[in-house]
Design an enzyme around this catalytic site. Structure first.
Site, PDB file in Angstrom:
ATOM      1  N   TYR A   9       0.826  -1.211   0.000  1.00  0.00           N
ATOM      2  CA  TYR A   9       0.000   0.000   0.000  1.00  0.00           C
ATOM      3  C   TYR A   9       0.862   1.264   0.000  1.00  0.00           C
ATOM      4  O   TYR A   9       0.495   2.276  -0.575  1.00  0.00           O
ATOM      5  CB  TYR A   9      -0.955  -0.025   1.195  1.00  0.00           C
ATOM      6  CG  TYR A   9      -2.220   0.763   0.971  1.00  0.00           C
ATOM      7  CD1 TYR A   9      -3.065   0.472  -0.095  1.00  0.00           C
ATOM      8  CD2 TYR A   9      -2.580   1.801   1.825  1.00  0.00           C
ATOM      9  CE1 TYR A   9      -4.233   1.196  -0.307  1.00  0.00           C
ATOM     10  CE2 TYR A   9      -3.742   2.525   1.623  1.00  0.00           C
ATOM     11  CZ  TYR A   9      -4.564   2.218   0.559  1.00  0.00           C
ATOM     12  OH  TYR A   9      -5.713   2.936   0.346  1.00  0.00           O
ATOM     13  N   LYS A  45      -3.654   8.470   2.355  1.00  0.00           N
ATOM     14  CA  LYS A  45      -4.916   8.283   3.074  1.00  0.00           C
ATOM     15  C   LYS A  45      -4.851   8.861   4.479  1.00  0.00           C
ATOM     16  O   LYS A  45      -5.861   9.346   5.016  1.00  0.00           O
ATOM     17  CB  LYS A  45      -5.281   6.801   3.122  1.00  0.00           C
ATOM     18  CG  LYS A  45      -5.670   6.206   1.774  1.00  0.00           C
ATOM     19  CD  LYS A  45      -6.917   6.844   1.190  1.00  0.00           C
ATOM     20  CE  LYS A  45      -7.416   6.083  -0.038  1.00  0.00           C
ATOM     21  NZ  LYS A  45      -8.592   6.726  -0.648  1.00  0.00           N
TER      22      LYS A  45
END
Length: 256
Positions: free
Chosen positions: A154, A161
């Site tokens: 990720y 995020k």
């Protein structure tokens, strides 16, 4: 119906397996009026049929990295609808090469791009659409557990995020005096087009299926149900929050 006649703008619809589709469908079923953006002619060819299927009233070009396009979109929505009740931001992007290997190897340009599309775009969109929002309007964005925990593959998206979630809190403070709410949904791993760039996606889905308290993965419909709640007056006092829709996986400390 919870959203009868409410005007909802959906940013980020890609196909009928995307989270934005699940949200749009849930809002439509409760009476919302819909409109969708696209980026370029290739995406338009996919979005227009989906909009027709969902009963969308119009689609429009809007690249969330371009302030002029964002403002043009706000002007169009004002012309079409006058104001806006629901704004859904389901937009994120990072270079595929920055979603593998080590995070430390992320390029400066790759970092900038991920932050611009995945985090700053929310602020840019909120600024442009603020004049159309009113007391009771709801803004919803999408995040993921990789913002707070290290998720293999990720990488830079997790950092983006995290910035997105912090932005939600600051925007909630900015808009709270006007009665405008903003929240984020942290969905469990779903095999969407965007998620396909994450190398560990297949493993993540298996891990959630085995270890989450509900012992199942989530669907776009699950996310849509939570978005419906946040968009409605049922969430009248909820703002600045990150709500997990992940079958409880984020509560687990040790996996068997």
């Amino acid at each position: 119906m919870l959203l009868q006649g409410k005007k909802a703008l959906i940013l980020g619809l890609a196909n009928n397996r995307s989270i934005a589709y699940g949200i749009a469908n849930a809002l439509k079923e409760q009476g919302a009026r819909l409109a969708f953006n696209y980026v370029g002619d290739a995406i338009k060819k996919r979005v227009d049929p989906l909009s027709e299927e969902l009963g969308g009233e119009f689609t429009f070009q809007c690249d969330v990295c371009d302030d002029a396009q964002i403002q043009a979109a706000a002007d169009l929505v004002k012309e079409k609808w006058g104001d806006l009740d629901i704004l859904v931001h389901s937009v994120a992007f990072a270079n595929r090469e920055d979603l593998g290997g080590r995070f430390v190897d992320t390029s400066r340009e790759g970092f900038r791009l991920a932050m611009d599309v995945s985090a700053y775009s929310l602020t840019g969109v909120c600024r442009a659409f603020e004049p159309l929002l009113h007391e009771g309007s709801s803004i919803i964005t999408m995040t993921y557990h990789g913002s707070t925990k290290v998720i293999p593959g990720y990488n830079v998206m997790g950092v983006a995020k995290a910035a997105l979630e912090a932005s939600v809190r600051y925007l909630a403070c900015d808009f709270g005096t006007k009665g405008i709410r903003i929240n984020a949904i942290s969905a469990g791993p779903i095999k969407t087009l965007a998620a396909s760039a994450v190398s560990s996606m297949k493993d993540l889905c298996s891990i959630v299926d085995r270890n989450a308290p509900l012992h199942r993965n989530v669907t776009t419909g699950d996310v849509g149900g939570t978005a419906l709640y946040l968009a409605s007056d049922l969430a009248h006092a909820v703002t600045g929050q990150v709500i997990y829709v992940d079958s409880g996986f984020s509560t687990i400390g040790v996996m068997g």
